[in-house]
Design an enzyme around this catalytic site. Structure first.
Site, PDB file in Angstrom:
ATOM      1  N   GLU A 270       0.674  -1.155  -0.170  1.00  0.00           N
ATOM      2  CA  GLU A 270       0.073  -0.100   0.034  1.00  0.00           C
ATOM      3  C   GLU A 270       0.928   1.193  -0.031  1.00  0.00           C
ATOM      4  OE1 GLU A 270      -3.954   1.539   2.352  1.00  0.00           O
ATOM      5  OE2 GLU A 270      -2.233   0.840   3.554  1.00  0.00           O
TER       6      GLU A 270
ATOM      7  N   ALA B 233       1.122  -0.192  11.345  1.00  0.00           N
ATOM      8  CA  ALA B 233       0.504  -1.634  10.912  1.00  0.00           C
ATOM      9  C   ALA B 233       0.256  -1.605   9.513  1.00  0.00           C
ATOM     10  CB  ALA B 233      -0.281  -2.248  11.675  1.00  0.00           C
TER      11      ALA B 233
ATOM     12  N   GLU C 189      -2.972  -3.731   6.931  1.00  0.00           N
ATOM     13  CA  GLU C 189      -3.942  -4.885   6.912  1.00  0.00           C
ATOM     14  C   GLU C 189      -4.027  -5.646   5.959  1.00  0.00           C
ATOM     15  OE1 GLU C 189      -5.838  -1.074   4.766  1.00  0.00           O
ATOM     16  OE2 GLU C 189      -4.273  -1.553   6.385  1.00  0.00           O
ATOM     17  N   ASN C 190      -2.906  -6.306   5.383  1.00  0.00           N
ATOM     18  CA  ASN C 190      -2.881  -7.136   4.416  1.00  0.00           C
ATOM     19  C   ASN C 190      -3.778  -8.471   4.730  1.00  0.00           C
ATOM     20  OD1 ASN C 190      -0.782  -5.888   3.211  1.00  0.00           O
ATOM     21  ND2 ASN C 190       0.412  -6.861   4.980  1.00  0.00           N
TER      22      ASN C 190
ATOM     23  N   HIS D  85      -7.845  -2.383  15.559  1.00  0.00           N
ATOM     24  CA  HIS D  85      -7.924  -1.550  14.352  1.00  0.00           C
ATOM     25  C   HIS D  85      -7.740  -2.125  13.263  1.00  0.00           C
ATOM     26  CE1 HIS D  85      -7.792   2.045  11.710  1.00  0.00           C
ATOM     27  NE2 HIS D  85      -6.790   1.645  11.267  1.00  0.00           N
ATOM     28  N   GLU D  86      -6.536  -2.861  13.002  1.00  0.00           N
ATOM     29  CA  GLU D  86      -6.232  -3.624  11.856  1.00  0.00           C
ATOM     30  C   GLU D  86      -7.159  -4.914  11.495  1.00  0.00           C
ATOM     31  OE1 GLU D  86      -3.984  -2.157   9.784  1.00  0.00           O
ATOM     32  OE2 GLU D  86      -3.566  -1.013  11.228  1.00  0.00           O
TER      33      GLU D  86
ATOM     34  N   HIS E   2     -10.291  -4.097   9.648  1.00  0.00           N
ATOM     35  CA  HIS E   2     -10.260  -3.810   8.308  1.00  0.00           C
ATOM     36  C   HIS E   2     -10.437  -5.292   7.506  1.00  0.00           C
ATOM     37  CE1 HIS E   2      -8.473   0.109   7.623  1.00  0.00           C
ATOM     38  NE2 HIS E   2      -7.619  -0.115   8.646  1.00  0.00           N
TER      39      HIS E   2
END
Length: 321
Positions: free
Chosen positions: A144, A281, A283-284, A316-317, A320
């Protein structure tokens, strides 16, 4: 001023022609973590649909050296490339073929090499210290927003989604991870000894969510109420420092499943500590990467503030996902 900014952004944005679109990428990657080399090779097959007959395909590509390209229409003979042109400033490679590609489905085959860079973007190297104090290297990805093109030539635009199959050929003592669970692992008759790890095919997603990592890792694991396997990977000898994040991860997925009434869609979730990482971090999908301080923590010695930071970043991640 706003109109000028909008105009500038549109002019700087390099989007690819829509004559050919991908539906599935198959990548066979061979990274070399030898400090004297730090590169990788790849054989890539892309299932494509040719919407308009054209004699050239443009792909996003950066710091990649392509050795051969062919396009094989379904039921037809392979069409070889005539010329490969690198538009370095635009991060685009233009492949011109010997003849026009017929409309319909086909497979684009690209053989290329790339570098394990030190820029914390694309497919890059990180150093860490193992349990015995020895300096070691690992390699991981950060795509990203626009750096998938540094690992494979692609349509590196969020709207151009596809499924992905990743295969990695690595030294036998190394662990390889990707978005999806391992499908098969075969030891190869090579010197030095290597193994070939094939991962399951991903759901349809954008290129920036694809991820993989290779290195020496320890891990802790657990399972959610929904049966999803969660693992936290760390440098060797530090697995216990992932226990707090593991507990937060399990609780978070269980909460999201209950709150949103939508189950987590993948069979596993890996979280991994990347010792050199530009973001907090990323979020893959199925392989979330973290800066060290956002994942690893000594639960007995850490302050409440440090615990809160890890809990917030993990929750949070996973939201996603």
């Amino acid at each position: 001023r706003g109109r000028n900014l909008e105009k500038m952004n549109k002019n700087d944005r390099v989007t690819l022609p829509a004559d050919v679109i991908p539906t599935h990428y198959s990548l066979e990657l061979s990274p070399d973590l030898d400090p004297a080399r730090l590169d990788f090779s790849c054989n890539m097959n892309v299932n494509c649909t040719v919407l308009n007959s054209v004699s050239e395909i443009s792909l996003h590509s950066k710091e990649i050296s392509i050795s051969s390209v062919t396009f094989t229409p379904t039921g037809g003979a392979a069409i070889s490339s005539l010329e490969i042109t690198y538009r370095v400033k635009e991060n685009v490679v233009k492949i011109t073929f010997e003849s026009a590609l017929p409309t319909g489905d086909g497979i684009l085959t690209v053989v290329y090499k790339g570098i394990l860079n030190g820029d914390m973007a694309g497919f890059y190297k990180s150093s860490y210290t193992d349990a015995n104090g020895n300096k070691k290297l690992m390699a991981s990805t950060q795509f990203e927003a626009l750096d998938a093109r540094r690992a494979f030539p692609c349509w590196d635009e969020p709207a151009v989604k596809a499924t992905f199959s990743v295969t990695m050929i690595v030294a036998v003592h190394l662990t390889a991870l990707s978005n999806m669970p391992e499908k098969t692992c075969v030891h190869l008759a090579s010197n030095p000894p290597k193994k070939k790890i094939v991962f399951h095919t991903s759901p349809k997603m954008s290129t920036y969510l694809l991820a993989w990592a290779v290195g020496e890792f320890d891990f802790v694991e657990g399972t959610t109420k929904g049966g999803v396997s969660i693992r936290v990977f760390s440098p060797p000898g530090r697995a216990e420092q992932g226990l707090f994040a593991l507990d937060v991860g399990i609780r978070s997925l269980d909460f999201y499943d209950s709150f949103f009434k939508v189950p987590y869609p993948l069979p596993k979730l890996d979280m991994i500590c990347i010792t050199e990482f530009a973001m907090g971090a990323m979020e893959n999908w199925g392989l979330v990467t973290y800066r060290e301080v956002a994942l690893m923590i000594d639960d007995k010695k850490a302050s409440s503030q440090a615990k809160q930071r890890v809990a917030i970043v993990v929750a949070h991640e996973l939201a996603h996902q």
